[in-house]
Write an enzyme that holds these catalytic residues in place. Structure first.
Site, PDB file in Angstrom:
ATOM      1  N   GLY A  41      37.313  21.989  28.130  1.00  0.00           N
ATOM      2  CA  GLY A  41      37.321  21.026  29.214  1.00  0.00           C
ATOM      3  C   GLY A  41      37.939  21.664  30.437  1.00  0.00           C
ATOM      4  N   LYS A  47      44.347  20.219  26.425  1.00  0.00           N
ATOM      5  CA  LYS A  47      43.826  20.873  25.224  1.00  0.00           C
ATOM      6  C   LYS A  47      44.945  21.430  24.352  1.00  0.00           C
ATOM      7  CE  LYS A  47      41.369  23.524  27.855  1.00  0.00           C
ATOM      8  NZ  LYS A  47      41.717  22.843  29.115  1.00  0.00           N
ATOM      9  N   ASP A 178      47.259   6.880  27.943  1.00  0.00           N
ATOM     10  CA  ASP A 178      48.539   6.223  28.239  1.00  0.00           C
ATOM     11  C   ASP A 178      48.838   6.202  29.727  1.00  0.00           C
ATOM     12  OD1 ASP A 178      48.658   9.073  27.649  1.00  0.00           O
ATOM     13  OD2 ASP A 178      50.803   8.948  28.073  1.00  0.00           O
ATOM     14  N   SER A 480      24.987  62.507  51.221  1.00  0.00           N
ATOM     15  CA  SER A 480      23.988  62.823  52.229  1.00  0.00           C
ATOM     16  C   SER A 480      24.542  63.919  53.134  1.00  0.00           C
ATOM     17  CB  SER A 480      23.684  61.567  53.060  1.00  0.00           C
ATOM     18  OG  SER A 480      22.765  61.867  54.086  1.00  0.00           O
ATOM     19  N   GLY A 481      23.724  64.938  53.365  1.00  0.00           N
ATOM     20  CA  GLY A 481      24.193  66.051  54.191  1.00  0.00           C
ATOM     21  C   GLY A 481      24.898  67.135  53.419  1.00  0.00           C
ATOM     22  N   SER A 552      21.896  59.874  44.199  1.00  0.00           N
ATOM     23  CA  SER A 552      22.164  59.269  42.875  1.00  0.00           C
ATOM     24  C   SER A 552      23.656  58.950  42.721  1.00  0.00           C
ATOM     25  CB  SER A 552      21.678  60.169  41.738  1.00  0.00           C
ATOM     26  OG  SER A 552      22.094  61.499  41.874  1.00  0.00           O
TER      27      SER A 552
END
EC number: 2.7.7.4
Length: 639
Positions: A41, A47, A178, A480-481, A552
């Site tokens: 719940g 609980k 209650d 990159s590069g 990658s």
């Protein structure tokens, strides 16, 4: 002397008599049925308090535990000097400090009629994944609702998950009555509200009851405060509910092999827990996925051989014939075997902090089977409040969706609706080993049954021999590069001069054709590398040396491509160039665009790069020339 002649004390009991009583008690206890249930719940629905009350009312608390509980209750500062039953269950310091349940707490208790294992599951949305763990083995769910708050989002979420996971016995416990003066009208309104929602998710029946875990109303004894309620107490209902264990025995026989028991050369048995059905020596069985049939020779246990074994028992089975069978295989009734497939539709509950990456390979564990699985972009995500099916490109933490998944080899399975053991799975991140999702298989895709491997006459070894070379994949990765394409071009020129048959797959070039439909999101990057990996695998089958130049960025996808190849064929080459150096080169002007915000998802700026941890070759472009780098790669390939 007189002392020796006195009459024996009628209350005196010998050790032997005490031992007899203990044995009798244990035997009686062992023959009681077992019910596994969960409480779930929203946050602060009570609980933990309810479970503490169940333990207290069933006399499962020792005197020293009770004394410690009373002291803790005073220290924590609960209402007056009364006992805070939640402290029996909230064991983590963080739970006591925050007043919430974080982890799943399992507790055992028993009554005169039955044994119970109860899981107290977290109510906070952040810990929904923990709730799924507790629900996976439960027969019944107690859905608690705070009478002051009514049906909340987390109430709906937990109810949906409980039903989804296959729990068919639901108790709606309207707690803290209650605090609303045991108002019947308020109770009836909550039950009606929940009933309307329950019907939308397929819950046709549930048992509702007004309770107070703190005061004990309708927990073990009927409450005088609710004369208008004529149903059972919670414990009475838990004792009476029928657990459908007979259905498991009536189903066809299935046993996943957990371990091959080979203590000596004369004995070879297959150990596991029987998931369903009944088995006896002489019965004909089929071993999957191989499909070989044989018969059962013996059913072996520590207490001796059995004439019959049923669902739930852990046994070792020996077979009449020497058949190939190992961990992960399934021994099943020969005439009604489970299905085999490598493509499925499934419901997935995402538990990972990082979102699902469609196309990424995850470990999939189903029973004792472990395979690699990729999940496609979800068909839809479920809104647990409205049951609306929402468009989704991924699944975030606690999201529930339906998607197609594919595995690298066929799984022995049954739909989850028919078998939890052969239909329920988890997904595991390959790098962190964290469980990121659980799921339920619906059915195998028809295309998986219609598409088969076509045998070919010329093998990959024969194709490689014609070219007088060994196939390989030279996988250049870096920012990159960094110089990947320049070095890759030079490597191919050197190989051509050596009369080697090669092909260069460059990151930019494949995006003009094969991958022109992909962008640069994480999911698109994953799919980009998956496609390139498949092409590279086909080229190695043709006997070629494949050179690739791709950023990658993710280790998981580079590892995925490695596993596509034969052992030793994948050579990872890290073109290791510092970000500052790569950015200084910036011949395409991409870093400048990324820094200005004109180019999103650029690796190294606003998208991560995960460098190889143990590459076969590392090229430091600040310490060697392009010529030297290419020469080092060729020497590694052809000494």
């Amino acid at each position: 002397m007189a002392d020796d002649l006195r009459a024996p004390d009628p209350t005196y009991r010998t050790d032997a008599l005490i031992a007899e009583d203990i044995d009798a008690y244990l035997d009686l206890h062992q023959r009681k049925s077992l019910l596994r249930f969960i409480t779930c719940g929203s946050v602060d629905d009570g609980k933990s308090t309810l479970i503490g009350r169940l333990l207290y009312d069933s006399k499962m608390i020792f005197e020293d535990q009770l004394a410690a509980l009373e002291a803790d209750s005073k220290r924590v500062g609960t209402q007056g000097q009364e006992i805070d039953f939640a402290l029996l269950v909230d064991g983590l310091a963080a739970e006591r400090e925050q007043g919430i349940t974080i982890d799943v707490a399992y507790r055992f208790f028993a009554t005169e009629k039955r044994k119970f294992i109860v899981a107290d599951t977290p109510g906070h949305e952040q810990y929904t994944r923990n709730m799924v763990t507790g629900a996976s083995t439960a027969d019944l769910a107690v859905i608690l609702i705070d009478a002051r708050k009514g049906v909340l989002t987390q109430t709906r979420r937990h109810s949906y998950l409980a039903h989804l996971i296959g729990i068919r016995h639901i108790v709606l416990a309207v707690n803290k009555m209650d605090l609303i003066g045991y108002d019947r009208a308020a109770y009836d309104a909550i039950v009606a509200d929940y009933a309307a929602f329950a019907r939308t998710i397929g819950i046709e029946r549930f048992v509702a009851m007004p309770i107070s875990g703190f005061r004990g109303d309708n927990i073990a004894t009927r409450s005088a405060h609710t004369p208008w309620y004529d149903g059972p107490t919670l414990i009475e209902h838990l004792e009476r509910v029928e657990v459908d264990s007979d259905a498991a025995q009536a189903a066809p026989f299935r046993m996943a092999v957990q371990w091959v028991n080979r203590p000596d050369l004369d004995f070879r048995g297959f150990a596991g827990q029987i998931a369903s059905g009944v088995i006896a020596p002489g019965d004909t069985v089929r071993v999957l996925p191989s499909g070989r049939t044989t018969s059962v020779a013996r059913i072996v246990t520590l207490d001796g051989d059995l004439d019959r074994a049923v669902a739930g028992q852990s046994v070792t089975i020996t077979l009449a014939d020497e058949v190939d069978c190992s961990r992960g295989d399934v021994i099943a009734a020969a005439d009604t075997p489970p299905q085999l497939s490598d493509q499925f539709e499934a419901t997935i509950v995402w538990m990972g902090e990082e979102a699902l990456l469609p196309g990424r390979g995850y470990w999939l564990k189903l029973g004792t089977q472990t395979v690699t699985a990729t999940v496609q972009e979800p068909k839809y995500q479920v809104n647990v409040n409205t049951m609306e099916q929402l468009a989704a490109k991924t699944l975030d933490l606690n999201a529930i969706g339906v998607a197609t998944l594919a595995t690298d080899r066929a799984l022995v399975f049954e739909p989850y609706a028919d078998s939890r053991q052969l239909g329920g799975f988890i997904l595991i991140d390959k790098l962190t080993n964290a469980t990121v999702a659980c799921g339920m298989l619906h059915f195998a895709l028809r295309r998986a049954q219609n598409v088969h491997w076509q045998p070919v006459e010329v093998s990959r070894e024969a194709r490689a021999a014609l070219k007088n070379q060994k196939p390989a994949v030279l996988w250049l990765t870096g920012l990159s590069g960094a110089g990947k394409s320049t070095i890759a071009n030079l490597v191919e020129k050197k190989l051509a001069r050596m009369n080697r048959h090669s092909f260069l797959l460059d990151g930019d070039n494949v995006r003009h054709g094969l991958n022109r439909d992909l962008g640069f999101t994480d999911a698109d990057r994953v799919e980009n590398i998956r496609r390139v990996g498949e092409v590279a695998r086909l080229m190695t089958d043709a006997g070629l040396i494949v050179i690739t130049a791709f950023i990658s960025p993710f280790r998981a996808e580079r590892e995925m491509v490695r596993r596509m190849m034969e052992p030793g064929e994948f050579i990872e080459i890290h073109i290791d160039t510092p970000l500052a150096e790569a950015e200084a080169r910036d011949v395409k002007g991409l870093y400048a665009k990324a820094r200005s915000g004109k180019l999103a998802n650029f690796t190294g700026i606003d998208s991560p790069y995960e460098p190889p941890e143990d590459p076969e070759i590392r090229i430091d472009t600040t310490a060697m020339s392009v010529e030297e780098a290419a020469e080092a790669i060729v020497r590694r390939l052809i000494p």
